[in-house]
Write an enzyme that holds these catalytic residues in place. Structure first.
Site, short mmCIF file in Angstrom:
data_model
loop_
_atom_site.label_atom_id
_atom_site.label_comp_id
_atom_site.label_asym_id
_atom_site.label_seq_id
_atom_site.Cartn_x
_atom_site.Cartn_y
_atom_site.Cartn_z
N HIS A 196 0.33 -1.13 -0.08
CA HIS A 196 -0.02 -0.34 0.37
C HIS A 196 0.83 0.99 -0.37
CE1 HIS A 196 0.34 -0.29 4.88
NE2 HIS A 196 0.25 0.67 4.20
N ASP A 215 1.79 -8.05 2.25
CA ASP A 215 1.50 -6.46 1.80
C ASP A 215 3.27 -5.85 1.55
OD1 ASP A 215 0.99 -3.52 1.78
OD2 ASP A 215 -0.08 -3.34 3.87
N SER A 231 3.73 2.04 8.25
CA SER A 231 4.03 1.14 7.59
C SER A 231 5.19 0.67 6.33
CB SER A 231 2.66 1.57 5.99
OG SER A 231 1.40 1.87 6.94
#
Length: 728
Positions: free
Chosen positions: A113, A250, A664
Site C-alpha cells: 500500500h 502487503d 507502514s
C-alpha cells in the site's frame, strides 16, 4: 505474572479502565502526599508496558537494558552509532511510509500500500500492474517514479538550548516559525559543508518543550522492481483493514539508484543501483511467541500527551465528521470503480487512502468510548493538579479551567472546518483546480494566471461530479448556515436548489476545465467564470475558519505544551519518549498473540488464506483472488519458506510493538538485528493508540518475510532477486 520493569513510564492510569478506589502514595522531589484515584493502579515494579517510540541517538540506558533482558543480542552502538548500525538500513519512504534496504544493490522492501500510487501510475487497461502485478526481470525493466524518494537519517541532536537562547518562548507563532526556518537553513548550510547532499530538518518534540535537528540524505531516483497482484497485496480490502487475523501479502519492492559515484542524483538512464553502507540481513529462521521483536521506522503522528479536552475534540469534532463524509464519498467511488476498469485504475489509490482513515476514525472513537479514555485522562489531570498545588510548578501558567474554556470556544468551528475539509479538499478535480487558481498563480502583463496540464488519465468526470453533488448536499445538512460558502445562495436562487444543475454548470462553463491554456484570475474574470467564483468563495470561507480558530489556537497549544512539561517534571526520574512526528523511532517488545475465541493466536497460515479465498469465490469481493493464488497457497510443501516448527507457510504475525501511521513498511527485526517481517497495520481494538497505548489491546500486524520471499519465488519466479537478497 512475572516481575518486570517499566519500559516507558506513561501515566499509569492510561488504559486500565474502571476499578475500585485506591490510595496511592507518591514521592516526588522529597515531598510526600496522598492522592485518591478511582482506578486500580499496579505498582511500578510489577506493571509492564510494551510501549514507546524511542529516538535512537539518545535511547535511555534503562530502556536498552530492558531490551537486552528481553532478548536483544547486539551492543548499544549497533542501533545508531556504528557504520553498520541497523538505522542505516532503514529509510523514510517518500515522506509517508517506512522501508528497509535488503541488499548490497539498494533493493528496498516496503508495503504494497506504500507503493500503491507508483504501481497505479504505471498501470493501463492493457498493462494493469495493479491488477496483475509486476516483475522486472533486470535493471533495464525497473520503472522510474516521479516525485518519489527515500531518506536516510544521518544523525540527530537536541538543539533546544540553541532555540531557547534566541528568545523563542517569548515570540508569537509567526516569529517562532520564522526563527525555526532560519535555524534550519543555517544547520543545513553547515551540514552541506560535510556533504552537499545533506539537509537538516528541525522538529518539535514533547509538545514543543524540546527541539531536535535531524540530518538526512535523500535519493530521488527510486524504481519499481516487484509488486504482487492487488488481490494479494491488498487481500481483505476494507473488510479486513485494521483487523486480525490477516493474510495480506502487503509488500512491494523498489530499488535506489545513484550516479556513478554512488551519490544521490535525479533520474538518469546512466544512474546505477545504489551501494548502501549497510543492509538488513534477511532471516528464514522465523519466530515463536515470546521472542524479541523490534520495529524501526518513521511513525507519523501520535498525541499521547493530549488532554481530556483534546481527546473529546478528536472524537467528536474530527473523527466523527471524517468518517461520515468519507462514507458518503466512498460509496459513490466504489460504484463507479466496479463498473469500469479504467475508472478503477484511476481511483484505486485515492480510494485506498480515503478508506484507511475512514475506518481508523470509526475504530478510534469506538476504543475511546469502550476503555473510558476521556475519564482516565480526567483522573490523571486531577493527579497533576494535586501535584501542581503541592509543588507550585507552573502555577499561574498551566490552567485547566482556561484550557477547558479555549477548547469549548472553538469546538463548533473546528467541527465545521473538518466537514469543510473533507467535503472540498481533494474530493474532485474541479474543486482542486478552483482552489489552486485562487491561491497559486503566475503573473504576466494581463494579470495573474494559472495553466493546467492535461491530467484526464487521473480522474473521471462522471464520478467526480456525482461525488461533488453528494458532498455539497451533505455539507449543508451537517453545518450551521454561517459556515456555508456564498455559492449556496446561487444554488438556491439561480438553480432553485438543484445541486446537479449547479455542478453541471461549473464543469461545462468554467475555463478551469480547459487544459494547456492560461486561465486568468482577475476581478473581471472571476465575475464571469462560475468556477472561479466557486473557488474564491471557498477560499473566503476557509479564511473565515482561520480567523475564528486563530483566536484560541496559540492558547490551546501553549496549555498542551505546559501539560506535557508538568508530566515530564512530575515523573522526571522516569524515561519518556516523545510523540511520533515522522522522525525515526524504535519500538520493541515481543511476538505476542491476542485471545480470539478462547485461544491465543499470533500467526496465520496458508490454510486460512485458502478458506477466505473460497469465500471470495462465493461473492465476498475483498477475498477474491486469481486461480494461481489458490494453487500457490494450497501447495503440499513450501520448501525453505515453511516454518521449521509448524511446517506451515506462516503469512502474518502479531507483536506488541508500538505502531501508528507512517510505520507502514517498517522492518520488524529479531534480537540479532535480522529482518523477520514488515509492519503494515494495527488491530481494531488498538485504534485509540494514537492517543493512548494499552498493552492488553495493542498489536502490530506484520507480513512474515518468508511469505514475501515465497511470493517472489513461486509467483514472480524472480531468482535474481532471491540471489541478491540471500536470505539465511
Amino acid at each position: 505474572m512475572k516481575e518486570v520493569t517499566f519500559k516507558s513510564f506513561s501515566p499509569p492510569l492510561e488504559g486500565l479502565g474502571e476499578a475500585p478506589t485506591f490510595t496511592k502514595i507518591i514521592l516526588m522531589k522529597k515531598k510526600l502526599f496522598w492522592v485518591l484515584i478511582p482506578f486500580f493502579l499496579f505498582s511500578f515494579s510489577s506493571l509492564r508496558a510494551d510501549e514507546g517510540m524511542w529516538t535512537l541517538y539518545n535511547l535511555p540506558q534503562a530502556v536498552f537494558n530492558q531490551m537486552k533482558s528481553e532478548g536483544f543480542a547486539l551492543p548499544y552502538g549497533a542501533l545508531y552509532n556504528n557504520n553498520d548500525a541497523i538505522k542505516n538500513s532503514v529509510v523514510s519512504f517518500s515522506g509517508y511510509c517506512s522501508g528497509v534496504v535488503v541488499s548490497p544493490d539498494g533493493l528496498v522492501f516496503t508495503n504494497h500500500h506504500c507503493g500503491f500510487e507508483a504501481i497505479r501510475s504505471h498501470s493501463t487497461v492493457e498493462h494493469d500492474y495493479m491488477l496483475n502485478g509486476f516483475v522486472a526481470k533486470n535493471y533495464a525493466e525497473e520503472l522510474p517514479n516521479k516525485d518519489m524518494f527515500v531518506s536516510f537519517m544521518i544523525n540527530q541532536k537536541d538543539i533546544t538550548a540553541d532555540v531557547m537562547r534566541l528568545g523563542f518562548e517569548a515570540m508569537g507563532r509567526k516569529k517562532q516559525n520564522a526563527l525555526l526556518d532560519s535555524l534550519q537553513n543555517a544547520y543545513t548550510s553547515e551540514a552541506k559543508k560535510q556533504d552537499s547532499s545533506y539537509h537538516v530538518d528541525i522538529d518539535a518534540f514533547y509538545e514543543g518543550n524540546r527541539y531536535y535537528a535531524t540530518t538526512y540524505q535523500d535519493f530521488t531516483d527510486l524504481r519499481l522492481v516487484f509488486a504482487v497482484p492487488k488481490s494479494m497485496g491488498k487481500f481483505g480490502g476494507d473488510t479486513d483493514n485494521w483487523m486480525w487475523p490477516r493474510q495480506t501479502c502487503d509488500f512491494s519492492v523498489f530499488r535506489i539508484y545513484a550516479n556513478k559515484d554512488n551519490r544521490p542524483a535525479p533520474y538518469s538512464k546512466d544512474n546505477v543501483p545504489y551501494r548502501p553502507k549497510h543492509w538488513a540481513p534477511v532471516s528464514l529462521q522465523g519466530y515463536k511467541e515470546g521472542d524479541f521483536a523490534m520495529t524501526m521506522g518513521y511513525p507519523g503522528s501520535t498525541s499521547r500527551y493530549l488532554s481530556s479536552y483534546g481527546i473529546r475534540e478528536r472524537r467528536d469534532a474530527l473523527n466523527a465528521p471524517r468518517a461520515q463524509v468519507r462514507g458518503v464519498k466512498q460509496r459513490i467511488m466504489a460504484q463507479h470503480m466496479r463498473a469500469d476498469e479504467a475508472v478503477r485504475i484511476k481511483y484505486d489509490s485515492k480510494f485506498a487512502q480515503s478508506s484507511n482513515y475512514w475506518k481508523n476514525s470509526i475504530g478510534m472513537n469506538k476504543c475511546i468510548d469502550s476503555i473510558g479514555l476521556i475519564a482516565q485522562k480526567q483522573h490523571y489531570e486531577t493527579l497533576i493538579r494535586a501535584w501542581q498545588d503541592s509543588t507550585g510548578y507552573l502555577k499561574g501558567q498551566l490552567d485547566f479551567g482556561e484550557m477547558a474554556r479555549f477548547y469549548a470556544d472553538r469546538f463548533e468551528a473546528r467541527k465545521a472546518l473538518m466537514y469543510f475539509n473533507e467535503t472540498f479538499l481533494r474530493t474532485n478535480e474541479l474543486t482542486d483546480r478552483a482552489l489552486k487558481a485562487i491561491k497559486t498563480t503566475s503573473k504576466d502583463k494581463k494579470g495573474r494566471y494559472i495553466k493546467f496540464d492535461d491530467n484526464r488519465k487521473q480522474w473521471d468526470a462522471a464520478l467526480d461530479k456525482e461525488v461533488q453533488v453528494a458532498l455539497l448536499k451533505n455539507y449543508r445538512a451537517h453545518v450551521e448556515a454561517k459556515y456555508l460558502p456564498a455559492f449556496y445562495q446561487t444554488i438556491d436562487k439561480k438553480c432553485h436548489g438543484d445541486y446537479e444543475r449547479y455542478v453541471d454548470h461549473l464543469w461545462e462553463t468554467s475555463a478551469l476545465m480547459t487544459n494547456g491554456k492560461r486561465v486568468y484570475v482577475t476581478k473581471q474574470t472571476i465575475k464571469k467564470d462560475a468556477g472561479l467564483q466557486y473557488g474564491e468563495q471557498l477560499n473566503a470561507m476557509r479564511e473565515q475558519f482561520n480567523r475564528m480558530l486563530n483566536a484560541t489556537r496559540d492558547s490551546i497549544d501553549e496549555q498542551e505544551r505546559l501539560l506535557c512539561a508538568a508530566k515530564l517534571r512530575m515523573e522526571e526520574d522516569m524515561p519518556h519518549y516523545s510523540d511520533a512526528n515522522f522522525t525515526m523511532r524504535l519500538s520493541y517488545g515481543q511476538v505476542e498473540g491476542i485471545t480470539l475465541g478462547g485461544h491465543s493466536t499470533y500467526y496465520t497460515t496458508a490454510e486460512s488464506l485458502v478458506e477466505k479465498m473460497k469465500r471470495g469465490d462465493n461473492g465476498v469481493f475483498d477475498y477474491k483472488a486469481e486461480p494461481v493464488m489458490h494453487r500457490l497457497m494450497d501447495a503440499t510443501s513450501f520448501g525453505p519458506y515453511a516454518d521449521k516448527t509448524t511446517g506451515k507457510l506462516q503469512l502474518c504475525f502479531l507483536t506488541n510493538n508500538d505502531i501508528t501511521g507512517g510505520n507502514s513498511g517498517s522492518p520488524i527485526f529479531n534480537g540479532k538485528g535480522q529482518l523477520i517481517g514488515l509492519a503494515f497495520d494495527g488491530n481494531w481494538d488498538s485504534l485509540s493508540s494514537d492517543i493512548n497505548f494499552d498493552k492488553r489491546l495493542a498489536r502490530c500486524i506484520g507480513v512474515d518475510i518468508r511469505y514475501v520471499l515465497y511470493m517472489i519465488d513461486k509467483w514472480g519466479h524472480a531468482d535474481h532477486l532471491l540471489r541478491e537478497i540471500n536470505a539465511q
